[in-house]
Design an enzyme around this catalytic site. Structure first.
Site, PDB file in Angstrom:
ATOM      1  N   GLY A 133      -4.225  -1.019  10.211  1.00 24.43           N
ATOM      2  CA  GLY A 133      -3.993  -0.531   8.849  1.00 24.43           C
ATOM      3  C   GLY A 133      -5.204  -0.849   8.001  1.00 24.43           C
ATOM      4  N   GLU A 378      -4.407   4.517   0.761  1.00 22.72           N
ATOM      5  CA  GLU A 378      -5.854   4.755   0.563  1.00 22.72           C
ATOM      6  C   GLU A 378      -6.602   3.415   0.473  1.00 22.72           C
ATOM      7  OE1 GLU A 378      -7.344   8.050  -1.242  1.00 22.72           O
ATOM      8  OE2 GLU A 378      -5.513   9.217  -1.077  1.00 22.72           O
TER       9      GLU A 378
HETATM   10  C1  LIG Z   1       3.555   6.915   1.958  1.00 25.33           C
HETATM   11  C2  LIG Z   1       2.350   6.574   2.748  1.00 25.33           C
HETATM   12  C3  LIG Z   1       1.387   7.551   2.973  1.00 25.33           C
HETATM   13  C4  LIG Z   1       0.262   7.261   3.751  1.00 25.33           C
HETATM   14  N1  LIG Z   1      -0.633   8.264   4.039  1.00 25.33           N
HETATM   15  C5  LIG Z   1      -1.618   8.017   4.952  1.00 25.33           C
HETATM   16  C6  LIG Z   1      -2.422   9.095   5.442  1.00 25.33           C
HETATM   17  O1  LIG Z   1      -2.288  10.261   5.031  1.00 25.33           O
HETATM   18  N2  LIG Z   1      -3.359   8.812   6.397  1.00 25.33           N
HETATM   19  C7  LIG Z   1      -3.547   7.538   6.881  1.00 25.33           C
HETATM   20  O2  LIG Z   1      -4.406   7.357   7.726  1.00 25.33           O
HETATM   21  N3  LIG Z   1      -2.807   6.504   6.404  1.00 25.33           N
HETATM   22  C8  LIG Z   1      -1.837   6.715   5.475  1.00 25.33           C
HETATM   23  N4  LIG Z   1      -1.041   5.675   5.032  1.00 25.33           N
HETATM   24  C9  LIG Z   1      -1.310   4.321   5.517  1.00 25.33           C
HETATM   25  C10 LIG Z   1      -1.840   3.371   4.445  1.00 25.33           C
HETATM   26  O3  LIG Z   1      -3.152   3.721   4.111  1.00 25.33           O
HETATM   27  C11 LIG Z   1      -1.707   1.942   5.000  1.00 25.33           C
HETATM   28  O4  LIG Z   1      -0.315   1.624   4.971  1.00 25.33           O
HETATM   29  C12 LIG Z   1      -2.506   0.920   4.199  1.00 25.33           C
HETATM   30  O5  LIG Z   1      -3.888   1.128   4.375  1.00 25.33           O
HETATM   31  C13 LIG Z   1      -2.160  -0.519   4.583  1.00 25.33           C
HETATM   32  O6  LIG Z   1      -2.128  -0.699   5.970  1.00 25.33           O
HETATM   33  P1  LIG Z   1      -0.852  -1.432   6.616  1.00 25.33           P
HETATM   34  O7  LIG Z   1       0.386  -0.764   6.118  1.00 25.33           O
HETATM   35  O8  LIG Z   1      -1.051  -1.505   8.083  1.00 25.33           O
HETATM   36  O9  LIG Z   1      -0.844  -2.891   6.011  1.00 25.33           O
HETATM   37  P2  LIG Z   1      -1.695  -4.189   6.593  1.00 25.33           P
HETATM   38  O10 LIG Z   1      -3.109  -3.821   6.796  1.00 25.33           O
HETATM   39  O11 LIG Z   1      -0.946  -4.759   7.745  1.00 25.33           O
HETATM   40  O12 LIG Z   1      -1.603  -5.153   5.339  1.00 25.33           O
HETATM   41  C14 LIG Z   1      -0.461  -5.985   5.069  1.00 25.33           C
HETATM   42  C15 LIG Z   1      -0.862  -6.856   3.864  1.00 25.33           C
HETATM   43  O13 LIG Z   1      -1.951  -7.725   4.227  1.00 25.33           O
HETATM   44  C16 LIG Z   1      -3.021  -7.544   3.311  1.00 25.33           C
HETATM   45  N5  LIG Z   1      -4.298  -7.740   4.004  1.00 25.33           N
HETATM   46  C17 LIG Z   1      -4.701  -7.174   5.163  1.00 25.33           C
HETATM   47  N6  LIG Z   1      -5.939  -7.602   5.480  1.00 25.33           N
HETATM   48  C18 LIG Z   1      -6.330  -8.435   4.498  1.00 25.33           C
HETATM   49  C19 LIG Z   1      -7.512  -9.194   4.247  1.00 25.33           C
HETATM   50  N7  LIG Z   1      -8.559  -9.139   5.059  1.00 25.33           N
HETATM   51  N8  LIG Z   1      -7.561  -9.957   3.126  1.00 25.33           N
HETATM   52  C20 LIG Z   1      -6.520  -9.986   2.275  1.00 25.33           C
HETATM   53  N9  LIG Z   1      -5.373  -9.283   2.449  1.00 25.33           N
HETATM   54  C21 LIG Z   1      -5.287  -8.528   3.555  1.00 25.33           C
HETATM   55  C22 LIG Z   1      -2.862  -6.124   2.780  1.00 25.33           C
HETATM   56  O14 LIG Z   1      -3.533  -5.944   1.562  1.00 25.33           O
HETATM   57  C23 LIG Z   1      -1.347  -6.040   2.668  1.00 25.33           C
HETATM   58  O15 LIG Z   1      -0.923  -6.644   1.472  1.00 25.33           O
HETATM   59  C24 LIG Z   1       0.073   5.943   4.252  1.00 25.33           C
HETATM   60  C25 LIG Z   1       1.041   4.962   4.003  1.00 25.33           C
HETATM   61  C26 LIG Z   1       2.166   5.265   3.287  1.00 25.33           C
HETATM   62  C27 LIG Z   1       3.221   4.201   3.103  1.00 25.33           C
END
Ligand SMILES: Cc1cc2nc3c(=O)[nH]c(=O)nc-3n(C[C@H](O)[C@H](O)[C@H](O)COP(=O)(O)OP(=O)(O)OC[C@H]3O[C@@H](n4cnc5c(N)ncnc54)[C@H](O)[C@@H]3O)c2cc1C
Length: 397
Positions: A133, A378
């Site tokens: 993510g 994003e």
């Molecule tokens: C409705 C919706 C639409 C979406 N549309 C798209 C799309 O069209 N295309 C696409 O590719 N993706 C899409 N996404 C995915 C979205 O971009 C990701 O959910 C987002 O980037 C976060 O990734 P994750 O959910 O895996 O969270 P994680 O990366 O697992 O993060 C979990 C938490 O840990 C924090 N975290 C992670 N790493 C660090 C760090 N190094 N330092 C501090 N904090 C950290 C994050 O900020 C977050 O609070 C969509 C998601 C949703 C829910």
């Protein structure tokens, strides 16, 4: 030095026409779309017919040629009406057409960009995976050489427009050992290719009109001409698209903040408690003032960033390193502030509405559910702060 922040007569005419169109064609379908959790096909079709799915794309490639400023003008207006439609347009335009316009060959532009900009096809962008993510360079979907072309296998997650898209920009690992730096390639993939399948579609807290789909790629064979940009440079492609997306997300948030503030203003002048309209109480006035201040500040940030992107142009080969990092820092600032201010403004508007704001089906209740995701997708706001902090530490203020 004079800095003007005003729209040209053409931009004002475009904004007025868009506003009238959205009031007529989109506003009436939003409540039912939200309740039924349905993709708004008919209103999307109308927006495509009007050219609203190709606003920043040059006219020679089927778009309206209005640049990022024109695109933000539209998304601000759309944000006043509905966030789901905003995400449908954004996933297609910012994340779908940008890679094609900025990195596509002439042949790729003719084949994929022109129909997308004309609204004949819908695009999606697929970076996120179950295990990747925020750490978006750690892509597990593999791209293996197959003859002259490639075979793609993996599972993608949370793809906006994923269920409806005709083509998807897919990030896959050409060399997983190299990660973001040399190991990820961007492909444009026809959603009708054998082995390409739409998996689970998520039920969500908000954005009920926008689909969020899992995509399963099982040995999807694509030709060498599906590669966007250079092999191993896909991470740059993705980040360029996200920089555009983050500024346009700011414009949509700006629209949402205005709608919420307007609703709070009207409600506070009508609702009487203790013998006076609640707008007469200073506590409420201060809330309204804070909301207006955030709108004022964000308007400047969004349009400055959009005009910087227009000035920079759409050919990454001519950008210097400094221009790249400044663009990325600015987009991160806009995205982070816009999404947090939108959440705060919408939350305060809901508070001003009292119990009514919590009742299912009111516009402010829907806006509250729709807005929260902007702090997450994003690139989460934690990641935006990392982007800004790293650049600060490297280059200073
Ligand atoms: C409705 C919706 C639409 C979406 N549309 C798209 C799309 O069209 N295309 C696409 O590719 N993706 C899409 N996404 C995915 C979205 O971009 C990701 O959910 C987002 O980037 C976060 O990734 P994750 O959910 O895996 O969270 P994680 O990366 O697992 O993060 C979990 C938490 O840990 C924090 N975290 C992670 N790493 C660090 C760090 N190094 N330092 C501090 N904090 C950290 C994050 O900020 C977050 O609070 C969509 C998601 C949703 C829910």
């Amino acid at each position: 030095m004079t800095i003007e922040l005003s729209f040209s007569p053409d931009q004002q005419a475009f904004r007025d026409a868009a506003r009238a169109f959205l009031e007529k064609e989109v506003a009436p379908v939003v409540a039912e779309m939200d309740e039924r959790e349905e993709f708004p096909r008919a209103s999307v079709r109308r927006m495509q017919e009007e050219g609203y799915f190709g606003i920043p794309v040059p006219e020679e490639y089927g778009g309206l040629g209005l640049g990022k400023v024109g695109y933000c003008i539209f998304l601000e207006e759309l944000g006043k009406v509905d966030a789901s439609h905003g995400v449908i347009v954004g996933a297609h335009t910012s994340l779908g057409t940008t890679p094609l316009l900025y990195y596509g060959t002439e042949e790729q532009k003719r084949r994929w960009l022109v129909p997308a900009a004309k609204g004949e096809t819908l695009l999606a962008f697929s970076l996120t995976e179950p295990g990747s993510g925020s750490d978006s360079g750690a892509v597990h979907t593999v791209a293996e050489r197959a003859g002259d072309g490639w075979s793609l296998t993996g599972t993608k997650l949370y793809v906006s427009n994923g269920r409806e898209a005709d083509a998807v920009i897919v990030m896959a690992a050409n060399d997983p050992k190299l990660g973001a730096n040399g190991g990820v390639t961007a492909f444009v993939v026809d959603a009708n290719r054998p082995g390409f399948r739409v998996g689970r579609c998520e039920k969500k807290m908000g954005l009920h009109g926008s689909s969020t789909a899992e995509l399963v790629l099982d040995h999807v064979e694509v030709g060498a001409e599906a590669v966007l940009g250079e092999v191993g440079k896909g991470f740059h492609v993705a980040m360029t698209a996200l920089d555009v997306g983050r500024v346009s997300l700011g414009a949509a948030s700006l629209g949402g903040m205005q709608a919420a503030t307007r609703a709070a203003l009207e409600f506070s002048q009508q609702r009487t408690q203790f013998g006076l309209p609640i707008s007469e109480y200073e506590v409420i006035q201060f809330k309204l003032a804070d909301m207006a201040m955030k709108i004022h500040a964000l308007r400047g940030l969004v349009y400055l960033a959009a005009s910087h992107q227009d000035t920079l142009g759409t050919d990454p080969k001519v950008w210097g390193r400094l221009a790249r990092v400044e663009k990325t820092r600015e987009a991160a600032i806009v995205k982070c502030l816009a999404s947090e201010w939108a959440s705060e403004v919408i939350d305060e508007s809901l508070q001003i509405h009292g119990g009514l704001g919590y009742i299912r089906g009111t516009p402010i209740e829907r806006a509250y559910r729709d807005a929260r995701i902007s702090e997450i997708f994003e690139g989460t706001n934690e990641i935006q702060r990392l982007v800004v902090a790293r650049d600060l530490l490297a280059r200073g203020l």
